[in-house]
Design a protein around this motif. Structure first.
Motif, PDB file in Angstrom:
ATOM      1  N   ALA A  67       0.858  -1.113   0.324  1.00 45.29           N
ATOM      2  CA  ALA A  67       0.297   0.029   0.273  1.00 45.29           C
ATOM      3  C   ALA A  67       1.343   1.317  -0.122  1.00 45.29           C
ATOM      4  O   ALA A  67       0.721   2.424  -0.239  1.00 45.29           O
ATOM      5  N   CYS A  68       1.998   1.336   0.423  1.00 50.50           N
ATOM      6  CA  CYS A  68       2.835   2.259   0.922  1.00 50.50           C
ATOM      7  C   CYS A  68       3.558   3.426  -0.238  1.00 50.50           C
ATOM      8  O   CYS A  68       4.401   3.900  -0.631  1.00 50.50           O
ATOM      9  N   ASN A  69       3.595   1.809  -1.511  1.00 50.85           N
ATOM     10  CA  ASN A  69       3.490   2.633  -2.665  1.00 50.85           C
ATOM     11  C   ASN A  69       3.251   3.180  -3.304  1.00 50.85           C
ATOM     12  O   ASN A  69       3.958   4.654  -3.886  1.00 50.85           O
ATOM     13  N   PHE A  70       2.073   3.839  -2.770  1.00 49.26           N
ATOM     14  CA  PHE A  70       1.461   5.094  -3.249  1.00 49.26           C
ATOM     15  C   PHE A  70       1.515   6.526  -2.545  1.00 49.26           C
ATOM     16  O   PHE A  70       0.561   6.576  -2.842  1.00 49.26           O
ATOM     17  N   GLY A  71       2.094   6.170  -2.004  1.00 42.90           N
ATOM     18  CA  GLY A  71       2.784   7.293  -0.930  1.00 42.90           C
ATOM     19  C   GLY A  71       1.846   6.910   0.243  1.00 42.90           C
ATOM     20  O   GLY A  71       1.544   5.816   0.710  1.00 42.90           O
ATOM     21  N   PRO A 112       7.248   7.901   0.132  1.00 48.71           N
ATOM     22  CA  PRO A 112       7.566   9.321  -1.445  1.00 48.71           C
ATOM     23  C   PRO A 112       5.688   8.125  -2.205  1.00 48.71           C
ATOM     24  O   PRO A 112       5.515   6.896  -1.569  1.00 48.71           O
ATOM     25  N   THR A 113       5.875   8.025  -2.869  1.00 48.00           N
ATOM     26  CA  THR A 113       4.703   7.677  -4.054  1.00 48.00           C
ATOM     27  C   THR A 113       5.760   7.116  -4.803  1.00 48.00           C
ATOM     28  O   THR A 113       5.802   7.908  -6.531  1.00 48.00           O
ATOM     29  N   VAL A 114       6.207   5.881  -5.004  1.00 50.05           N
ATOM     30  CA  VAL A 114       6.837   5.775  -5.896  1.00 50.05           C
ATOM     31  C   VAL A 114       6.032   4.069  -7.060  1.00 50.05           C
ATOM     32  O   VAL A 114       5.973   3.408  -5.942  1.00 50.05           O
ATOM     33  N   VAL A 115       4.879   4.121  -7.336  1.00 48.80           N
ATOM     34  CA  VAL A 115       4.551   2.702  -7.616  1.00 48.80           C
ATOM     35  C   VAL A 115       5.316   1.961  -8.170  1.00 48.80           C
ATOM     36  O   VAL A 115       5.609   2.403  -9.757  1.00 48.80           O
TER      37      VAL A 115
END
Length: 809
Positions: free
Chosen positions: A157-161, A166-169
């Motif tokens: 989930a935290c890939n999306f910030g 950071p938002t690093v999908v």
């Protein structure tokens, strides 16, 4: 198995920079591949993150080739331990499988597509955003804490910030990938259930096999010198063996005993004795349960290991890098050493990250760090329709089995804040009857744990009160999170709560100066300079930092003051909370600070910043989580001395409690003897004649018992009539760096040394030291660099609160 980790290339179309057959690391992800190729700037520096959002919206193709000589074994499988995330796998132009879950592994039969000689393997990754948009059309949207679709895909989930990330999908082959050739049968799953009966260790080993033939097999299990053998008849696919190991040494959490580990070996063979497959792990013998028996205070949540209650001195754990494939065993070992040195005994693996790695759990086993693992749901409503239900079941079964052998794993928790969110965050109106995850947390997940891992407790959520009839974040019941303090009120309001178990609470501060200087090119660096703003993800974070400063500390006169004071304020806030919670043991039996670590350079709640450097908060945690703690606490309109003994030995001592003025002069004193039984707390009122000041702005209280110190200031620093800070320093070169000795000529409040301002690799052994006139403290600096000794003993390297002029109030 033959690893397929070499020769990969990644490509994409219609991207801002040309990406055609760029060398790709496996395991890895597209961001790190592009960074290694020099095609993108470092996403962690300045505002680069904002320029790279196109990566998560792009389709990516990974390609490699391998040689195959033709049929030898019955089966040839492609084993993908983790693909991120929506992937189509093709061999020689033939599709062999699809995936849509970062959190599980896959195995694909390649026999129909393999050819002798060269074979071309291709994995196409769809955009995570395209997938989530399609899911929203299929099952409807769901509310969440952030305006990102992390709850519509089984991906970290935290890939999306997040409010610290950071938002690093990402996309890519993030776990090992290999070819597995096998014949007859293989071990599909080994599931040990380990417990203790008196002095006997008991291991129930459940073995499942996958077959390529129907012949009879046998399985041999060995642990602690005990061997068991079972037959698996023709056509059968499993067996269960119970081994009893006499006189085992129990595994204990750190601070409660040793951590002996026993090697468990499982061998699958034919009836003729030909070995087909083997599996090995280390196990530890212990029991664990959570006591939730209602009492006069409500519903406790007490972790009990080997029938012994354990006060949890914990921290929340997030992925240690936004790009998780860069996290090595050595990096985890360093982070765990830092945790242990801060007297931590528990890591809560937060539900917006990942199911942690074998390296993580093996290190925790060795060090005695208890682990609570969240299932991966965080701060959002999640759909229960297909395809999500099947994916959730598959990932849960995989990881419950995978982690079953680890004694450090003590609890499973269904989600992070989702039950609370449904109760308080307006979700029912937004959902309009759509599913939100309740079936997972109260039905699917507990049934999987009960089936596959009944030796460990399951708790539906964090927070959770133990029953739907009570608010999920009720402090008197079960686990709770305290976030109104950071978000709305002063940190002294931690004392408004006596939680049974506080699983999250935190206060922000910026990272270490050397970390900021590596990450940001702002000139000048300021609390509101562009880079600082880009690396503050919390809603109104800077305003909340300022509110915290205004309540307690003098007005910062520039960035250096602001940086030091915000770090001091963070440390004080969390130390106050932890000491308060510990003072109420056994009503409160756990504190888990948000958070230990960071995943990039950012202003956050972490004690260790994104470059692995310890903030002053780390030193405060070490003090607050010490095995023996002396603290002064408000009680019943007065003050009390609290002695907390988290050891197995009685603590008998005398504390000298003295009221001082700011010159150090003793105004009143008393000696308080105490006798604290093991794992308990003694509270002794301090007589008003010592505890109550005549002039709050110029008096303080100190308690001393051996090496333990406790302080109580009757007014806030911004109100105190501090003298200007005066001291003498002596700097001595040592074999490992420098010793900096400071002798106070006036009171020095929260004296700290920041050698990273001179050498980014330098560290110091202590911080936040308060001295009365005439007292000395020596700071040991570890560095290989030759430092400017004058700078080492002056601002902004050497700081105390009262070298900042208080503003008028």
């Amino acid at each position: 198995m033959v690893q397929l980790h070499h020769g990969w290339q990644v490509s994409a179309r219609d991207t801002p920079v040309p990406v055609s057959r760029v060398p790709a690391a496996v395991p890895g992800c597209v961001h790190t591949d592009l960074l290694a190729a020099g095609l993108i700037p470092d996403p962690f520096l300045d505002a680069n993150e904002n320029e790279l959002s196109w990566i998560g919206r792009t389709r990516w193709t990974y390609e490699t080739s391998f040689q195959w000589s033709g049929p030898v074994d019955d089966r040839i499988d492609l084993v993908c331990a983790g693909l991120d995330t929506v992937a189509t796998i093709s061999l020689n132009g033939t599709e062999v499988g699809r995936t849509a879950n970062m959190h599980r592994g896959y195995r694909f039969d390649l026999r129909s597509a393999l050819t002798p000689g060269r074979n071309d393997l291709r994995i196409d990754f769809d955009s995570a955003y395209e997938y989530t948009a399609a899911m929203a059309r299929q099952v409807g949207s769901r509310p969440g804490a952030y305006d990102e679709p992390y709850n519509l895909i089984r991906k970290m989930a935290c890939n999306f910030g997040w409010d610290w990330g950071p938002t690093v999908v990402t996309a890519g082959i993030w776990q090992p990938t290999a070819l597995h050739s096998w014949s007859t049968a293989r071990l599909a799953q080994v599931r040990p259930q380990v417990t203790v009966d008196g002095t006997t260790g008991v291991v129930d080993v459940h073995v499942d096999v996958e077959r390529a033939s129907t012949e009879s097999l046998h399985v041999t299990v060995e642990v602690g010198g005990v061997v068991g053998v079972a037959s698996i008849g023709a056509g059968s696919i499993g067996a269960t063996l119970r081994l009893s190991v006499p006189d085992v040494a129990r595994w204990w959490p750190r601070g409660h005993g040793e951590q002996p580990l026993y090697r468990l070996r499982v061998v699958l063979a034919t009836e003729g004795g030909r070995e087909l497959d083997r599996w090995e792990r280390r196990v530890g013998f212990r029991t664990v349960r959570v006591d939730t028996t209602p009492d006069e205070h409500g519903t406790p949540y007490t972790v009990i290991v080997n029938d012994k209650p354990v006060f949890v001195k914990g921290v929340n754990w997030i992925p240690d890098d936004a790009f998780v494939t860069r996290i090595t065993r050595e990096r985890l070992a360093e982070r765990f050493r830092q945790a242990c040195a801060a007297n931590i005994n528990y890591l809560r693996v937060w539900g917006g990250g990942r199911y942690e790695s074998e390296d993580f759990y093996e290190l925790a086993d060795e060090l005695g760090l208890m682990v609570g693992q969240d299932f991966l749901f965080a701060c959002a409503a999640y759909p229960e329709e297909e395809p999500f239900a099947a994916e959730v079941a598959a990932e849960a079964r995989e990881h419950v089995v995978r982690l079953a052998s680890h004694p450090s794993l003590v609890t499973w928790t269904g989600n992070n804040e989702n039950i609370w969110g449904y109760a308080d965050w307006g979700w029912p109106e937004q959902l309009a009857g759509r599913s939100w995850g309740a079936g997972f947390y109260h039905g699917l997940l507990p049934s999987i744990v009960a089936e596959l891992d009944p030796t460990r407790p399951y708790w539906p959520g964090s927070p959770w009160s133990g029953t739907p009839d009570i608010h999920p974040n009720d402090p008197a019941h079960g686990t709770m999170h305290i976030w109104d303090v950071w978000n709305q009120v002063d940190y002294t309001h931690y004392r408004d709560y006596i939680p049974r178990f506080c699983a999250e609470f935190g206060f922000q501060a910026p990272p270490v100066y050397a970390t900021l200087r590596r990450a940001l090119s702002d000139e000048p660096l300021a609390s509101d300079s562009p880079g600082m703003r880009d690396h503050q993800k919390a809603a109104d974070g800077d305003l909340k930092l300022r509110r915290g400063l205004d309540a307690h500390l003098p007005e910062p006169q520039g960035f250096d003051d602001w940086h030091y004071l915000t770090q001091v304020n963070q440390a004080r806030a969390i130390q106050l909370a932890v000491e308060h919670f510990r003072s109420h043991q056994p009503v409160c039996m756990g504190a888990i600070v948000w958070q230990l670590n960071d995943c990039w350079p950012v202003t956050s709640w972490a004690a260790i910043d994104g470059d692995g450097r310890r903030k002053p908060l780390w030193h405060a945690l070490r003090a607050a989580y010490a095995d023996r703690l002396l603290t002064i606490q408000p009680r019943d309109g007065g003050l009390a001395l609290v002695a907390s003994n988290d050891t197995d030995r009685p603590w008998r001592a005398e504390a000298s409690v003295t009221s001082h003025d700011l010159s150090g002069k003793a105004l009143a004193a008393i000696t308080i003897p105490f006798d604290v039984a093991p794992r308990s707390v003694v509270v002794t009122p301090i007589p008003d004649g010592v505890a109550l000041p005549s002039e709050p702005r110029s008096e303080l209280l100190r308690a001393v018992a051996g090496e333990q110190r406790a302080w109580w200031f009757h007014a806030e620093d911004r109100e105190i009539d501090y003298p200007a800070a005066r001291y003498e320093t002596h700097v001595e070169r040592t074999a490992t760096g420098y010793d900096v000795t400071v002798t106070a000529a006036t009171i020095l409040r929260d004296l700290s040394l920041f050698p990273d301002r001179l050498d980014p690799a330098a560290t110091v052994d202590q911080a936040l030291v308060t001295l009365l006139p005439g007292e000395s403290a020596t700071f040991t600096v570890h560095t290989t660099a030759a430092l400017n000794t004058a700078a080492l003993a002056a601002q902004p390297v050497l700081r105390c609160v009262n070298d900042i002029t208080p503003r008028s109030v």
